[in-house]
Design an enzyme around this catalytic site. Sequence first.
Site, PDB file in Angstrom:
ATOM      1  N   SER A  95     -16.401  24.382 -28.478  1.00  0.00           N
ATOM      2  CA  SER A  95     -18.184  25.363 -28.506  1.00  0.00           C
ATOM      3  C   SER A  95     -18.038  25.137 -27.125  1.00  0.00           C
ATOM      4  O   SER A  95     -17.614  25.102 -25.711  1.00  0.00           O
ATOM      5  CB  SER A  95     -18.589  25.080 -30.073  1.00  0.00           C
ATOM      6  OG  SER A  95     -19.636  26.228 -30.156  1.00  0.00           O
ATOM      7  N   ASP A 153     -12.888  34.245 -33.101  1.00  0.00           N
ATOM      8  CA  ASP A 153     -12.598  33.105 -34.605  1.00  0.00           C
ATOM      9  C   ASP A 153     -14.024  33.131 -35.451  1.00  0.00           C
ATOM     10  O   ASP A 153     -14.731  32.367 -35.096  1.00  0.00           O
ATOM     11  CB  ASP A 153     -12.774  31.610 -33.424  1.00  0.00           C
ATOM     12  CG  ASP A 153     -13.681  31.214 -33.094  1.00  0.00           C
ATOM     13  OD1 ASP A 153     -14.565  32.598 -32.201  1.00  0.00           O
ATOM     14  OD2 ASP A 153     -13.965  30.301 -32.539  1.00  0.00           O
ATOM     15  N   HIS A 162     -14.836  29.131 -35.848  1.00  0.00           N
ATOM     16  CA  HIS A 162     -14.255  28.791 -34.816  1.00  0.00           C
ATOM     17  C   HIS A 162     -14.993  27.148 -34.603  1.00  0.00           C
ATOM     18  O   HIS A 162     -14.540  26.169 -34.318  1.00  0.00           O
ATOM     19  CB  HIS A 162     -16.177  29.574 -35.158  1.00  0.00           C
ATOM     20  CG  HIS A 162     -16.829  28.565 -33.143  1.00  0.00           C
ATOM     21  ND1 HIS A 162     -16.051  28.584 -32.601  1.00  0.00           N
ATOM     22  CD2 HIS A 162     -17.949  27.886 -33.184  1.00  0.00           C
ATOM     23  CE1 HIS A 162     -16.901  28.162 -31.161  1.00  0.00           C
ATOM     24  NE2 HIS A 162     -18.173  28.106 -32.045  1.00  0.00           N
TER      25      HIS A 162
END
Lengths: 677, 592
Positions: free
Chosen positions: B180, B497, B550
Amino acid sequence: MATPIKPSTHFLTQTPPPPPPLSGHCLRHPPHVTHLLCRQYSEEENNPNTIRIQNQLKKKKTKKTRNKKLWWILLFLYNAMPASFPQFVTEAISGPVPDPPGVKCLKQGLKAKHPVVFVPGIVTGGLELWEGHHCMDGLFRKRLWGGTFGEVYKRPSCWVQHMSLDNKTGMDPPGIRVRPVNGLVAADYFAPGYFVWAVLIANLARVGYEEKNMYMAAYDWRLSFQNTEVRDQTLSRIKSNIELMVATNGGKKAVIIPHSMGVIYFLHFMKWVEAPAPMGGGGGPDWCAKHIKAVMNIGGPFLGVPKAVAGLFSAEAKDIASVRALAPGVLDSDLFQIQTLQHIMRMSRTWDSTMSMIPKGGDTIWGGLDWSPEEGYSPSKSKHGKNHSESSTLNESTGEVTHANYGRIISFGRDVADAPSSEIERIEFRGAVKGKNVANNTCRAVWTEYHDMGFGGIKAVAEYKVYTAGDIVDLLEFVAPKMMERGSAHFSYGIADNLDDPKYTHYKYWSNPLETKLPNAPDMEIYSMYGVGIPTERAYVYKLTPAAECYIPFQIDTSAKDKNEDGCLKDGVYTVEGDETVPALSAGYMCAKGWRGKTRFNPSGIKTYVREYDHNPPSNFLEGRGTQSGAHVDIMGNFQLIEDVIKVAAGATGEELGGDQVYTDIFEWSEKINLKL
Amino acid sequence: MPPSFPQYVTEKITGPLPDPPGLNCLKQGLGPKHPVVFVPGIVTGGLELWEGHQCADGLFRKRLWGGIFGELYKRPSCWLQHMSLDNITGLDPPGIRVRPVSGLVAADYFAPGYFVWAVLIANFARVGYEEKNMYMAAYDWRLSFQNTQVRDQALSRLKSNIELMVEINGGEKAVIVPHSMGVLYFLHFMKWVEAPAPMGGGGGPDWCAKHIKAVMNIGGPLLGAPKALAGLFSAEAKDIAFARGLAPGVLDSDVFNIQTLQHLMRMSRTWDSTMSMIPKGGETIWGGLDWSPEEGYFPNNTRKNKTSVSSQNESNSEARNTNYGRFISFGRDAAELHSSQIKRIDFRDAEKGKNSANSTCREVWTEYHDMGSGGIKAIAEYKTYTANDLVDLLEFVAPKMMKRGNTHFSHGLADDLDDPKYAHYKYWSNPLETKLPNAPEMEIYSMYGVGIPTERAYVYKLTPATECYIPFQIDNTAGDTDPSVCLKDGVYTVDGDETVPTLSAGFMCAKGWRGKTRFNPSGIKTYVREYAHNPPSNLLEGRGTESGAHVDILGNFQLIEDIIRVAAGEQLGGDKVSTDIFKWAEKINLKL
């Protein structure tokens, strides 16, 4: 503190002593412990002689009460001091406590300056599971050591298996990886509510410290010091972290704060880091001078601790840390059936680090058959009248001083301990035939080397009668040859005649201050900070165990004690001044004399300071472990000590702290030691 | 997402799970080779209290962020006060020190039972990794990247730890696994470490070449995430990570009375890091009024029709162009009409007008109160905003925040990378304004989940009652009955995602850095690895072993195995792609 307290032996020895008069035993402890102790005694009044019966007695208690009691015993036993109580409880009842040292220092305008590194001692650091056998499923990265010790109860033999190291290599057994917990959490609390470094950390945080300038050098305290590097590269990590902290704090050198065994671990580190690779860290000959401002040793067993001998010899070390922490869960129940002590001995004998604390320097330091540096010491003569708790002053100020032969670390029988050396008939044990193996196969389930020794050997050991520091290593080599073979590859206990002898570049000498030179760092400072005022084990009276089958053949003769109330012999143990674990001599000698000024052990004349902290037990239960404690671990919460540490971290020198601060006769005792400097 | 279920419960009911990837790799004889460094993203790392006000007494070294969030419920305003940073400096407010938790525990679990890195760590341990060759680069994710160095020396620590691990592992270079926002953080690090001191780490021009084997980015918002925009603009970003972590406790209850959203906005607007994820590259990347790289995409085009919730009734209709390039449109019409039919009045120099807020609103500081009704109107009248307008828009509505942000981040596209201005740290986390290090043997992976509708553009409306409220909100009545248009509740979605659109996660490795380009002068090899989302078939599987979401992708067995293989020194075999990422990338007209 004047009272030679009777160590809390009854949990650990198989023959609990007869119930003593209350005043002699319980008063030193705060009320709740007293209560507990006394209840314990009364339960065992008709004293069983074997642990089996003891266990049966205990079995009768309901599990619930046992568990409840276990908790208290855990806290009690671990350092014979009550558990910490939250401050607000204390304040609610006994009024506000004094400003914590961090707040006080902040008000004086002190601020974080030098980065700080903590080096924890044996036992206090957490260990967690990274790989294990099936019986440990589901415990990945859970603490096996420290915390609640839940697994000891749930799966005792699995736990012992995983906590043990390989008894040949001293490293991981196949398929098992137990690793130190990292970060400040490694040793801030040992068990819930039982602080180790937490108080110090919180106070340093008050003046502005945080993780960027405060680092816990956690290591696997079971391993020999050099093996922490071999297996985990721990020494390299410490080096790298100190370098990083110095670099990110504007070049301010680090203040190192080792505690207990961490002290000798850090001695090892200082030699390692400057030694050339591959044995050393290759930091170059001025690494310490460039990176370290001060080493503030807390309760350091520089010259070893007699407790370690008792622990290794008979697993009895009443409160040698390693066994002590285990004791509540293990000894108090029959988890391992009757072989509890052997199991513990087997486990702790796989830990090389325990051998780092065998007394060093032989008779020169610790005294011979007929002399010892501390001779003439009597608890009542010590200078801390002001700190006497009421209990101890009552009946212990009169009476003649008995001359204890502290030099005789192990004596077989009371008579031998007291008799003039000319009257003792000793038969050399070295080279004695060990005789046939006595153990039958059932004993084999537990591996202690006693089974390899046989009657002949046991008899030979007893017939040598009395062992001084010079004999101790030979004795241990005789009774535990395999363990000592590992140990002697990693540690040495002698005194160097010629420090320039090339053999001293070997790492096994690095943790012995009598066989190494301090680094060339004239601006560095070394402090020896330790508690005093608590009777501390120094020598033992032993006897042969009646039933040798399946059992450790030697045990402390707990019936041996002085008639004289203020004598130093109680329950088979002679005590001297110290912090309950480390005698003052071991903690203080190097800074008081061995390293003072320019000596051959300290060629660059690093300044040394001795700072003693007089033990003042908490006045009531609610004060928890006290803010003026001098006990080996509890001293980490001593406000005076914390203030000293903060001041140095904020930039003060030893002179600015006020130089030495001494309550004992440490300088006098040091003078009696005839060591070429 | 449902919380994780203990494996034995799952096994009891659904039968044994497949071998975990660590065990699988172990059986194939793989062992630890390269040291591994995890770089966590925003929100997932724990934060603990080191110094606070009276109201936080007794919380020394307790987690304020992560764990059970107990303090949030017990003392909400105290908690907000301590979690916020100073809104001028973006650093600690006076008397408060909240610091990242360090070590693997920093981000192994976000909350009890909610894993982040724990599955990956456990599998690495299976093949023999432990803390000496596995390191969590925890940092305070609220700070701008450069400020993590200024305040905590976090970049120096990361540098030193990588150097140490490489050294004690016999010179084997490190495999970096950022997740991320950590992906951007590590981009920043790679520039920082080679830049000369004092702005940089002074590691020299070959530091990365010497110390890094591969960077395996997971779900990296390399070009930003539209969700971040909605979060900054109206705090609504329904499930942008940071609001989501809070949501269960905060949005569902009235701990902060009616001003919940404003409180959240005030807090999160003090976090400079959120501005690192504003979409970068402008219209060139994200599309303009009448085009976008993904146009023509509709969900049933993706090859995983079983996955998306919306797939049942969206398979048979004609494709209509969605104008993904219009990030924010005021009203449905503004979103759909051709650009020539939209009348826009420039907001940039509009008079903001008098302050409309009465003093009671003042207790919550959001910059809307300084804007006045004139400003609000001006914004609505510009009608539609493309990527080129975004930064201006945010500067208009939140000038103080963006002033901080502009000193730390840049969202443009460099014409000339050799311009000396690009030596400034604010460009370091933007892949379109920096060159990759000179490390021809290094590899960069872009690994991300696909198959989940992901926010890409929004339909906004003015809030009816502007008093004491955020004046804009997503028009959640805007939905489309036409299944070929991905508009639901005022949000246009594309493949991704769930948080990061595929385009953002994949473009650089698919095209921007592929081969030798001006952004990748030494020709570092790049790989795109997509993981198609396959939701857990029942509740008991927890968050699934084939998830592409994610955060949940960190438990994806296939992904874990890929990472272990690279760490053990194996090859993976190139790209693995199921979306049209290469096609989309072709449509982007970027000088390479």
